[in-house]
Motif scaffolding. Structure first.
Motif, PDB file in Angstrom:
ATOM      1  N   MET A   1       0.825  -1.174   0.000  1.00 35.09           N
ATOM      2  CA  MET A   1       0.000   0.000   0.000  1.00 35.09           C
ATOM      3  C   MET A   1       0.871   1.239   0.000  1.00 35.09           C
ATOM      4  O   MET A   1       1.815   1.332   0.768  1.00 35.09           O
ATOM      5  N   SER A   2       0.517   2.192  -0.806  1.00 38.71           N
ATOM      6  CA  SER A   2       1.309   3.398  -0.908  1.00 38.71           C
ATOM      7  C   SER A   2       0.877   4.396   0.157  1.00 38.71           C
ATOM      8  O   SER A   2      -0.255   4.358   0.636  1.00 38.71           O
ATOM      9  N   PRO A   3       1.769   5.309   0.523  1.00 36.72           N
ATOM     10  CA  PRO A   3       1.431   6.299   1.542  1.00 36.72           C
ATOM     11  C   PRO A   3       0.271   7.183   1.122  1.00 36.72           C
ATOM     12  O   PRO A   3      -0.411   7.724   1.964  1.00 36.72           O
ATOM     13  N   SER A   4       0.019   7.330  -0.182  1.00 40.78           N
ATOM     14  CA  SER A   4      -1.066   8.179  -0.655  1.00 40.78           C
ATOM     15  C   SER A   4      -2.397   7.438  -0.727  1.00 40.78           C
ATOM     16  O   SER A   4      -3.393   8.004  -1.140  1.00 40.78           O
ATOM     17  N   SER A   5      -2.435   6.193  -0.317  1.00 43.17           N
ATOM     18  CA  SER A   5      -3.662   5.411  -0.342  1.00 43.17           C
ATOM     19  C   SER A   5      -4.661   5.990   0.644  1.00 43.17           C
ATOM     20  O   SER A   5      -4.307   6.645   1.620  1.00 43.17           O
ATOM     21  N   THR A   6      -5.920   5.714   0.374  1.00 41.85           N
ATOM     22  CA  THR A   6      -6.958   6.136   1.297  1.00 41.85           C
ATOM     23  C   THR A   6      -6.854   5.338   2.584  1.00 41.85           C
ATOM     24  O   THR A   6      -6.234   4.280   2.609  1.00 41.85           O
ATOM     25  N   PRO A   7      -7.438   5.845   3.676  1.00 39.17           N
ATOM     26  CA  PRO A   7      -7.347   5.125   4.954  1.00 39.17           C
ATOM     27  C   PRO A   7      -7.892   3.700   4.834  1.00 39.17           C
ATOM     28  O   PRO A   7      -8.852   3.441   4.111  1.00 39.17           O
ATOM     29  N   ALA A   8      -7.247   2.799   5.569  1.00 37.50           N
ATOM     30  CA  ALA A   8      -7.636   1.393   5.519  1.00 37.50           C
ATOM     31  C   ALA A   8      -8.927   1.167   6.289  1.00 37.50           C
ATOM     32  O   ALA A   8      -9.142   1.739   7.350  1.00 37.50           O
ATOM     33  N   LYS A   9      -9.770   0.324   5.725  1.00 35.52           N
ATOM     34  CA  LYS A   9     -11.013  -0.096   6.372  1.00 35.52           C
ATOM     35  C   LYS A   9     -10.998  -1.613   6.429  1.00 35.52           C
ATOM     36  O   LYS A   9     -10.340  -2.272   5.628  1.00 35.52           O
ATOM     37  N   ALA A  10     -11.747  -2.158   7.354  1.00 36.98           N
ATOM     38  CA  ALA A  10     -11.800  -3.614   7.494  1.00 36.98           C
ATOM     39  C   ALA A  10     -12.525  -4.232   6.303  1.00 36.98           C
ATOM     40  O   ALA A  10     -13.546  -3.740   5.852  1.00 36.98           O
ATOM     41  N   LEU A  11     -11.945  -5.316   5.814  1.00 36.87           N
ATOM     42  CA  LEU A  11     -12.527  -6.091   4.727  1.00 36.87           C
ATOM     43  C   LEU A  11     -12.327  -7.551   5.100  1.00 36.87           C
ATOM     44  O   LEU A  11     -11.250  -7.930   5.554  1.00 36.87           O
ATOM     45  N   THR A  12     -13.341  -8.350   4.940  1.00 32.94           N
ATOM     46  CA  THR A  12     -13.218  -9.769   5.247  1.00 32.94           C
ATOM     47  C   THR A  12     -13.099 -10.545   3.950  1.00 32.94           C
ATOM     48  O   THR A  12     -13.923 -10.404   3.057  1.00 32.94           O
ATOM     49  N   ILE A  13     -12.026 -11.330   3.869  1.00 31.81           N
ATOM     50  CA  ILE A  13     -11.847 -12.197   2.710  1.00 31.81           C
ATOM     51  C   ILE A  13     -12.041 -13.637   3.165  1.00 31.81           C
ATOM     52  O   ILE A  13     -11.859 -13.960   4.333  1.00 31.81           O
ATOM     53  N   ARG A  14     -12.411 -14.505   2.239  1.00 30.22           N
ATOM     54  CA  ARG A  14     -12.636 -15.915   2.558  1.00 30.22           C
ATOM     55  C   ARG A  14     -11.679 -16.750   1.727  1.00 30.22           C
ATOM     56  O   ARG A  14     -11.642 -16.645   0.509  1.00 30.22           O
ATOM     57  N   ILE A  15     -10.900 -17.574   2.451  1.00 25.19           N
ATOM     58  CA  ILE A  15      -9.952 -18.475   1.791  1.00 25.19           C
ATOM     59  C   ILE A  15     -10.158 -19.857   2.389  1.00 25.19           C
ATOM     60  O   ILE A  15     -10.085 -20.031   3.606  1.00 25.19           O
ATOM     61  N   LEU A  16     -10.418 -20.836   1.530  1.00 28.63           N
ATOM     62  CA  LEU A  16     -10.687 -22.210   1.949  1.00 28.63           C
ATOM     63  C   LEU A  16     -11.751 -22.277   3.041  1.00 28.63           C
ATOM     64  O   LEU A  16     -11.624 -23.006   4.009  1.00 28.63           O
TER      65      LEU A  16
END
Length: 112
Positions: free
Chosen positions: A1-16
């Protein structure tokens, strides 16, 4: 992620079939979802390969396979045929055989 990216928000990913909450900027959400889907698909294919493997070993196998693809693509983009790096290819093949043999025996890999 670059310093100019927007603020991080929670995201749920599903793997297996397992959910993982990940902090992710909105502008990288789509790429992360695509990456997670690709990884889950690759891990699922390894799991369906018939061997009873733990998720950690499945993840390592998937990482090795994806890394091999990446290195091949980088070599192609650089105009270097992948066959010009026989040491790398031999090492990857040796690692693949070692991991498969370890998984088949259920033992821990030998320490280096």
């Amino acid at each position: 992620m670059s310093p100019s990216s927007t603020p991080a928000k929670a995201l749920t990913i599903r793997i297996l079939g397992r959910d993982y909450p990940i902090a992710c900027p909105d502008d990288e959400r789509e790429a992360l979802l695509n990456s997670a889907e690709y990884l889950s698909t690759r891990m699922d294919a390894i799991q369906r390969g018939g061997k009873a493997l733990g998720n950690e070993r499945i993840a390592i196998m998937a990482a090795l396979n994806i890394t091999r693809e990446l290195l091949d693509l980088q070599a192609q983009q650089a105009g270097t045929p992948t066959t010009t790096a026989p040491e790398v290819e031999q090492r990857l093949a040796d690692l693949q055989r070692m991991i498969e043999a370890t998984m088949a025996s259920g033992d821990e890999p030998p320490s280096r």
